[in-house]
Motif scaffolding. Sequence first.
Motif, PDB file in Angstrom:
ATOM      1  N   MET A   1      28.746  51.366 -87.213  1.00 13.77           N
ATOM      2  CA  MET A   1      28.999  52.793 -87.400  1.00 13.77           C
ATOM      3  C   MET A   1      30.496  53.045 -87.404  1.00 13.77           C
ATOM      4  SD  MET A   1      27.874  55.982 -84.982  1.00 13.77           S
ATOM      5  CE  MET A   1      26.147  55.637 -85.225  1.00 13.77           C
ATOM      6  N   GLN A   2      30.960  53.840 -88.384  1.00 15.10           N
ATOM      7  CA  GLN A   2      32.373  54.154 -88.456  1.00 15.10           C
ATOM      8  C   GLN A   2      32.700  55.290 -87.489  1.00 15.10           C
ATOM      9  OE1 GLN A   2      33.721  55.045 -92.350  1.00 15.10           O
ATOM     10  NE2 GLN A   2      35.857  55.329 -91.766  1.00 15.10           N
ATOM     11  N   ILE A   3      33.836  55.160 -86.807  1.00 17.35           N
ATOM     12  CA  ILE A   3      34.308  56.206 -85.904  1.00 17.35           C
ATOM     13  C   ILE A   3      35.629  56.729 -86.440  1.00 17.35           C
ATOM     14  CG2 ILE A   3      35.091  56.735 -83.566  1.00 17.35           C
ATOM     15  CD1 ILE A   3      33.163  54.725 -82.488  1.00 17.35           C
ATOM     16  N   ASN A   4      35.707  58.044 -86.654  1.00 19.20           N
ATOM     17  CA  ASN A   4      36.890  58.664 -87.232  1.00 19.20           C
ATOM     18  C   ASN A   4      37.525  59.636 -86.243  1.00 19.20           C
ATOM     19  OD1 ASN A   4      36.565  57.482 -89.896  1.00 19.20           O
ATOM     20  ND2 ASN A   4      34.832  58.871 -90.150  1.00 19.20           N
ATOM     21  N   ILE A   5      38.766  59.986 -86.499  1.00 23.90           N
ATOM     22  CA  ILE A   5      39.445  60.998 -85.688  1.00 23.90           C
ATOM     23  C   ILE A   5      38.688  62.323 -85.804  1.00 23.90           C
ATOM     24  CG2 ILE A   5      41.579  62.354 -85.443  1.00 23.90           C
ATOM     25  CD1 ILE A   5      43.112  59.905 -86.415  1.00 23.90           C
ATOM     26  N   GLY A   6      38.436  62.959 -84.681  1.00 28.19           N
ATOM     27  CA  GLY A   6      37.713  64.231 -84.660  1.00 28.19           C
ATOM     28  C   GLY A   6      36.239  64.093 -84.341  1.00 28.19           C
ATOM     29  N   ASP A   7      35.693  62.859 -84.407  1.00 33.71           N
ATOM     30  CA  ASP A   7      34.281  62.654 -84.050  1.00 33.71           C
ATOM     31  C   ASP A   7      34.057  62.954 -82.572  1.00 33.71           C
ATOM     32  OD1 ASP A   7      33.768  61.871 -86.600  1.00 33.71           O
ATOM     33  OD2 ASP A   7      33.560  59.728 -86.173  1.00 33.71           O
ATOM     34  N   LEU A  12      28.723  54.949 -73.620  1.00 35.54           N
ATOM     35  CA  LEU A  12      27.467  54.221 -73.416  1.00 35.54           C
ATOM     36  C   LEU A  12      27.324  53.728 -71.986  1.00 35.54           C
ATOM     37  CD1 LEU A  12      27.214  52.088 -76.691  1.00 35.54           C
ATOM     38  CD2 LEU A  12      25.908  54.122 -76.094  1.00 35.54           C
ATOM     39  N   ASN A  13      28.435  53.364 -71.357  1.00 31.56           N
ATOM     40  CA  ASN A  13      28.378  52.762 -70.018  1.00 31.56           C
ATOM     41  C   ASN A  13      28.758  53.728 -68.900  1.00 31.56           C
ATOM     42  OD1 ASN A  13      27.734  50.329 -71.305  1.00 31.56           O
ATOM     43  ND2 ASN A  13      29.900  49.786 -71.522  1.00 31.56           N
ATOM     44  N   GLU A  14      29.128  54.959 -69.260  1.00 34.50           N
ATOM     45  CA  GLU A  14      29.513  55.946 -68.264  1.00 34.50           C
ATOM     46  C   GLU A  14      28.947  57.310 -68.643  1.00 34.50           C
ATOM     47  OE1 GLU A  14      33.722  56.047 -67.601  1.00 34.50           O
ATOM     48  OE2 GLU A  14      33.947  53.906 -68.017  1.00 34.50           O
ATOM     49  N   ILE A  15      29.012  58.251 -67.699  1.00 36.22           N
ATOM     50  CA  ILE A  15      28.562  59.609 -67.949  1.00 36.22           C
ATOM     51  C   ILE A  15      29.674  60.357 -68.672  1.00 36.22           C
ATOM     52  CG2 ILE A  15      27.872  61.806 -66.873  1.00 36.22           C
ATOM     53  CD1 ILE A  15      26.761  60.181 -64.558  1.00 36.22           C
ATOM     54  N   GLY A  16      29.284  61.202 -69.625  1.00 34.99           N
ATOM     55  CA  GLY A  16      30.251  62.045 -70.300  1.00 34.99           C
ATOM     56  C   GLY A  16      30.620  61.558 -71.678  1.00 34.99           C
ATOM     57  N   GLY A  17      31.633  62.223 -72.235  1.00 30.96           N
ATOM     58  CA  GLY A  17      32.078  61.895 -73.577  1.00 30.96           C
ATOM     59  C   GLY A  17      33.303  62.705 -73.922  1.00 30.96           C
ATOM     60  N   GLY A  18      33.590  62.838 -75.211  1.00 31.65           N
ATOM     61  CA  GLY A  18      34.756  63.586 -75.625  1.00 31.65           C
ATOM     62  C   GLY A  18      34.951  63.517 -77.123  1.00 31.65           C
ATOM     63  N   ALA A  19      36.181  63.728 -77.555  1.00 35.33           N
ATOM     64  CA  ALA A  19      36.507  63.720 -78.978  1.00 35.33           C
ATOM     65  C   ALA A  19      37.544  62.635 -79.254  1.00 35.33           C
ATOM     66  CB  ALA A  19      37.054  65.075 -79.406  1.00 35.33           C
ATOM     67  N   VAL A  20      37.408  61.962 -80.380  1.00 27.21           N
ATOM     68  CA  VAL A  20      38.341  60.902 -80.772  1.00 27.21           C
ATOM     69  C   VAL A  20      39.630  61.542 -81.297  1.00 27.21           C
ATOM     70  CG1 VAL A  20      38.737  58.951 -82.326  1.00 27.21           C
ATOM     71  CG2 VAL A  20      36.481  59.308 -81.315  1.00 27.21           C
ATOM     72  N   THR A  21      40.765  61.187 -80.686  1.00 34.83           N
ATOM     73  CA  THR A  21      42.054  61.771 -81.076  1.00 34.83           C
ATOM     74  C   THR A  21      42.934  60.807 -81.863  1.00 34.83           C
ATOM     75  OG1 THR A  21      43.029  61.098 -78.956  1.00 34.83           O
ATOM     76  CG2 THR A  21      42.066  63.309 -79.081  1.00 34.83           C
ATOM     77  N   ARG A  22      42.664  59.500 -81.733  1.00 31.59           N
ATOM     78  CA  ARG A  22      43.548  58.534 -82.382  1.00 31.59           C
ATOM     79  C   ARG A  22      42.839  57.196 -82.538  1.00 31.59           C
ATOM     80  NH1 ARG A  22      48.003  55.615 -79.965  1.00 31.59           N
ATOM     81  NH2 ARG A  22      47.664  56.843 -78.064  1.00 31.59           N
ATOM     82  N   ILE A  23      43.087  56.502 -83.657  1.00 33.31           N
ATOM     83  CA  ILE A  23      42.605  55.135 -83.874  1.00 33.31           C
ATOM     84  C   ILE A  23      43.707  54.191 -83.420  1.00 33.31           C
ATOM     85  CG2 ILE A  23      41.713  53.456 -85.523  1.00 33.31           C
ATOM     86  CD1 ILE A  23      39.922  55.895 -85.229  1.00 33.31           C
ATOM     87  N   ILE A  24      43.443  53.413 -82.375  1.00 34.52           N
ATOM     88  CA  ILE A  24      44.458  52.500 -81.841  1.00 34.52           C
ATOM     89  C   ILE A  24      44.503  51.207 -82.649  1.00 34.52           C
ATOM     90  CG2 ILE A  24      45.179  51.158 -79.822  1.00 34.52           C
ATOM     91  CD1 ILE A  24      43.995  53.356 -78.070  1.00 34.52           C
ATOM     92  N   ASP A  25      43.353  50.564 -82.832  1.00 33.37           N
ATOM     93  CA  ASP A  25      43.272  49.363 -83.649  1.00 33.37           C
ATOM     94  C   ASP A  25      41.850  49.224 -84.158  1.00 33.37           C
ATOM     95  OD1 ASP A  25      41.719  48.249 -81.544  1.00 33.37           O
ATOM     96  OD2 ASP A  25      43.495  47.358 -80.627  1.00 33.37           O
ATOM     97  N   ALA A  26      41.508  48.037 -84.681  1.00 39.16           N
ATOM     98  CA  ALA A  26      40.190  47.848 -85.289  1.00 39.16           C
ATOM     99  C   ALA A  26      39.051  47.995 -84.288  1.00 39.16           C
ATOM    100  CB  ALA A  26      40.118  46.463 -85.948  1.00 39.16           C
ATOM    101  N   GLU A  51      28.393  63.640 -82.987  1.00 41.52           N
ATOM    102  CA  GLU A  51      28.668  64.612 -84.047  1.00 41.52           C
ATOM    103  C   GLU A  51      29.917  64.181 -84.786  1.00 41.52           C
ATOM    104  OE1 GLU A  51      29.923  69.295 -84.463  1.00 41.52           O
ATOM    105  OE2 GLU A  51      28.492  68.739 -82.895  1.00 41.52           O
ATOM    106  N   SER A  52      29.818  64.066 -86.101  1.00 40.09           N
ATOM    107  CA  SER A  52      30.960  63.617 -86.898  1.00 40.09           C
ATOM    108  C   SER A  52      32.001  64.720 -86.993  1.00 40.09           C
ATOM    109  CB  SER A  52      30.504  63.198 -88.298  1.00 40.09           C
ATOM    110  OG  SER A  52      30.036  64.326 -89.012  1.00 40.09           O
ATOM    111  N   ALA A  53      33.188  64.348 -87.465  1.00 39.98           N
ATOM    112  CA  ALA A  53      34.276  65.321 -87.567  1.00 39.98           C
ATOM    113  C   ALA A  53      33.911  66.473 -88.492  1.00 39.98           C
ATOM    114  CB  ALA A  53      35.549  64.631 -88.061  1.00 39.98           C
ATOM    115  N   GLU A  95      45.317  55.263 -94.527  1.00 39.02           N
ATOM    116  CA  GLU A  95      45.596  56.531 -95.194  1.00 39.02           C
ATOM    117  C   GLU A  95      46.705  57.286 -94.459  1.00 39.02           C
ATOM    118  OE1 GLU A  95      42.139  58.869 -95.782  1.00 39.02           O
ATOM    119  OE2 GLU A  95      41.018  57.280 -96.791  1.00 39.02           O
ATOM    120  N   GLY A  96      47.558  57.951 -95.242  1.00 34.28           N
ATOM    121  CA  GLY A  96      48.624  58.742 -94.650  1.00 34.28           C
ATOM    122  C   GLY A  96      49.936  57.995 -94.521  1.00 34.28           C
TER     123      GLY A  96
END
Length: 342
Positions: A1-7, A12-26, A51-53, A95-96
């Motif tokens: 599954m692809q993960i993009n900024i804003g997703d 999976l191993n902890e409670i909670g979640g958030g939003a992806v702000t930056r791609i660090i590496d592969a 939820e996707s971006a 990109e960018g």
Amino acid sequence: MQINIGDKVRFLNEIGGGAVTRIIDANTVMVLNDEDEFEIPTLKKNLVVVESAGGESQPPKNTSGLQSHSPVFTATKEPLHVEKEDVYIAFAPREGYKITESPLELYLINDTNHILLYSFYDEKEGDKEGITAGNLDPKSKILLNEYDPKELNNLSACFFQILFYQQGKSAIKKPLEKSIKIQPVKFYKSSSYKETAYFQQNVILSKLTGEAIEDKLEELSKSEFKKVIREKEFSGTAKPQKASTKTKGDILEIDLHINALIDSVTGLSNADILDYQLNKFHDILRQNENSKGKKIVFIHGIGNGTLKKKLHDELRRKYKKYYQQDASFKEYGWGATMVTIR
């Protein structure tokens, strides 16, 4: 599954979640935690996109069947179209970024009807370093690694081992081992990046399947080479070309690429090609030995570095009084040596 900024993602191993702000590496992204609003570097394999971006909800992750340990990326919304049952790798700029300054993402592309079981290594100075391994579904591609352009100067090759699997009745394909030599100067030339069916942006694409011409040339023996040369000389159908020479101001430019020296390499082994190039190198120096101060640029290319090393060895051994240096990087990259006659 692809993960993009804003997703929006869930741990999976902890409670909670958030939003992806930056791609660090592969393999890693930065996640802004919903609870304390701190950014946390997190492995992609430890996340699930809820939820996707673009606002599209994601279905629950299917844990049955074969699973890849790295994210699989599809080039477009349509599956890859199988035509020649081939496997490729591609270096894709992010990109960018300006294409010649961008970090480069290395993808494995499976344009076959088989599942690939693969392992991938970086090769540096003859030593192989395992980077990742996994499986790749038919008609898909996967991100293997990401490189800063400067890292590629220390990388001599990328090495792959691949097994092909297809459920049910199928023709058994031979396992694949392939080493793709890295030529760093290519990544700094925008002309190296081409349009393909697998990406929206231009990339550097290399095929892993099929035999390279170098592999075929190695199979020919010395006797076969001599036989072919005799036949060509007798028939007169193939003649050596005059060395490709140009004069730029006071500088004589000699192209030692084999296709600039002879019409065809059919029947020549790699050793024969190297001998021919070295002989031409010596001929040019002999012709200009009385031209004191003459500057000659020998274009040897990069390749695996064999020809360049041989030229430098010969200069140190037979032409000690001549001055040698790398030719203009702007014009030739790392692919040429300039000799000054003394």
